[in-house]
Design a protein around this motif. Structure first.
Motif, mmCIF file in Angstrom:
data_model
loop_
_atom_site.group_PDB
_atom_site.id
_atom_site.type_symbol
_atom_site.label_atom_id
_atom_site.label_comp_id
_atom_site.label_asym_id
_atom_site.label_seq_id
_atom_site.Cartn_x
_atom_site.Cartn_y
_atom_site.Cartn_z
ATOM 1 N N LYS A 1 5.394 5.008 -2.266
ATOM 2 C CA LYS A 1 4.220 4.966 -2.461
ATOM 3 C C LYS A 1 3.807 6.951 -2.711
ATOM 4 C CE LYS A 1 1.476 3.362 -0.117
ATOM 5 N NZ LYS A 1 0.426 1.984 1.356
ATOM 6 N N LYS B 1 0.766 0.430 -6.341
ATOM 7 C CA LYS B 1 0.388 -0.239 -7.827
ATOM 8 C C LYS B 1 -1.213 0.352 -8.436
ATOM 9 C CE LYS B 1 -0.408 -4.965 -5.613
ATOM 10 N NZ LYS B 1 -0.903 -5.991 -5.539
ATOM 11 N N THR C 1 -2.146 5.868 -1.662
ATOM 12 C CA THR C 1 -2.909 4.770 -0.959
ATOM 13 C C THR C 1 -1.995 3.426 -1.362
ATOM 14 O OG1 THR C 1 -4.961 4.485 -2.748
ATOM 15 C CG2 THR C 1 -5.017 5.721 -0.726
ATOM 16 N N ASP C 2 -1.883 3.296 -2.309
ATOM 17 C CA ASP C 2 -1.248 1.548 -2.923
ATOM 18 C C ASP C 2 -0.259 2.343 -4.594
ATOM 19 O OD1 ASP C 2 -0.658 -0.736 -4.130
ATOM 20 O OD2 ASP C 2 -3.196 -1.607 -3.358
#
Length: 126
Positions: free
Chosen positions: A69, A96, A93-94
């Motif tokens: 991350k 993705k 934070t993610d």
């Protein structure tokens, strides 16, 4: 025996000279690049729940570490944080957020930071 004593003396002197130089180099680069990214991975960086000061930046992706991350960005100056142009690691934070991005992409990003510990909450390819 004298050879070993001389070698030990040379080694000790070299260590005494090199130690301050290495420390100065580490101090000069503290808060930059992968050092910051690794701090986040090890849990030494900003707690994601601790909201730092919000900011926005633009830069070029130098490394992507989605499994950790993290992203490393060579960013332009960030006036809100008084940061000069530099390359530094950010947590995200993610993971993705990093999907569809590649090394070399020019990006804009939103982050929060406490000191030099930045956490990106949005990142967009330009």
């Amino acid at each position: 025996m004298k050879k070993h004593t001389n070698l030990l003396s040379v080694t000790l002197v070299a260590g005494l000279i090199a130690s301050p130089l290495l420390q100065a180099q580490q101090d000069e680069h503290a808060g930059h690049g992968m050092m910051q990214a690794s701090m986040h991975a090890e849990g030494h960086g900003m707690d994601h729940g601790d909201m730092g000061m919000a900011g926005e930046g633009e830069g070029v992706i130098k490394a992507l570490l989605p499994d950790r991350k993290q992203v490393v960005i060579d960013h332009e100056p960030v006036a809100s944080h008084n940061w000069p142009k530099m390359t530094m690691g950010f947590a995200v934070t993610d993971a993705k957020l990093l999907e569809g991005l590649s090394v070399g992409d020019k990006v804009s990003f939103k982050f929060t930071a406490k000191g030099m510990n930045g956490v990106i909450s949005a990142i967009t390819k330009q």
